[in-house]
Motif scaffolding. Structure first.
Motif: not given
Length: 192
Positions: A96-98, A158-161, A166-167, A170-173
């Protein structure tokens, strides 16, 4: 106090660094998560938290590298990107993005008094880049371009992760992956 306890502690440290970071993870947390006997952590890691972190980074680096190596073998240029990204996508969603990358967590929190951590993290990133570059090269990307593209893939993913965390999405990835795959295909001369 066998190696099973030791291996569990190394895996637990890598897991905990993903969510809590290096500074936010203590020996007590690793013992609780791994189920290892209390005194065993000092027995197996006389060099303290730095030694445990160094081994956790090595473990995480080798774990992901094995997956990349298996996936890029005989694949096309885009499969090299997919090999690196697939695992991160699952980690983000399941946690859950943690959770992020334990190697990044140790890298950004490394201190000058523990240069071996910087060496271990650089080695992990370097292995991933080398394996990706080999896969891209096998797919037809010229060697020099394959090396640069492999560096871009590691840095961008790594940056997209971090952006995904933050958001909480998974859209940035997914967007970064789409662009990287186009670049990889173009570099290999594959039609899009």
């Amino acid at each position: 106090m066998g190696t099973d306890s030791r291996e569990r502690m190394v895996r637990s440290a890598a897991y905990l660094f993903r969510e809590r970071g290096y500074s936010g993870t203590g020996f007590r947390d690793v013992i609780a998560h791994s189920g290892a006997p209390r005194g065993s952590i000092y027995h197996h890691f006389p060099g303290g938290k730095v030694q445990l972190a160094e081994e956790a980074v090595r473990y995480a680096g080798e774990f992901l590298n094995a997956g990349i190596a298996a996936a890029v073998e005989g694949g096309d240029a885009a499969s090299a990107v997919d090999a690196f990204v697939g695992w991160w996508r699952q980690v983000l969603i399941r946690s859950e993005f943690r959770a992020g990358c334990p190697v990044v967590a140790v890298t950004v929190e490394s201190h000058e008094d523990a240069p071996q951590l910087a060496t271990a993290t650089a080695a992990a990133f370097g292995r991933w880049q080398d394996t990706l570059a080999t896969g891209l090269g096998n797919a037809g990307v010229p060697d020099e371009r394959a090396e640069r593209l492999a560096t871009l893939i590691v840095a961008a993913v790594e940056g997209a992760t971090i952006l995904c965390r933050a958001h909480r999405d998974v859209r940035p990835l997914d967007e970064v992956v789409a662009e990287l795959k186009e670049m990889a295909r173009a570099a290999a001369g594959d039609p899009a």
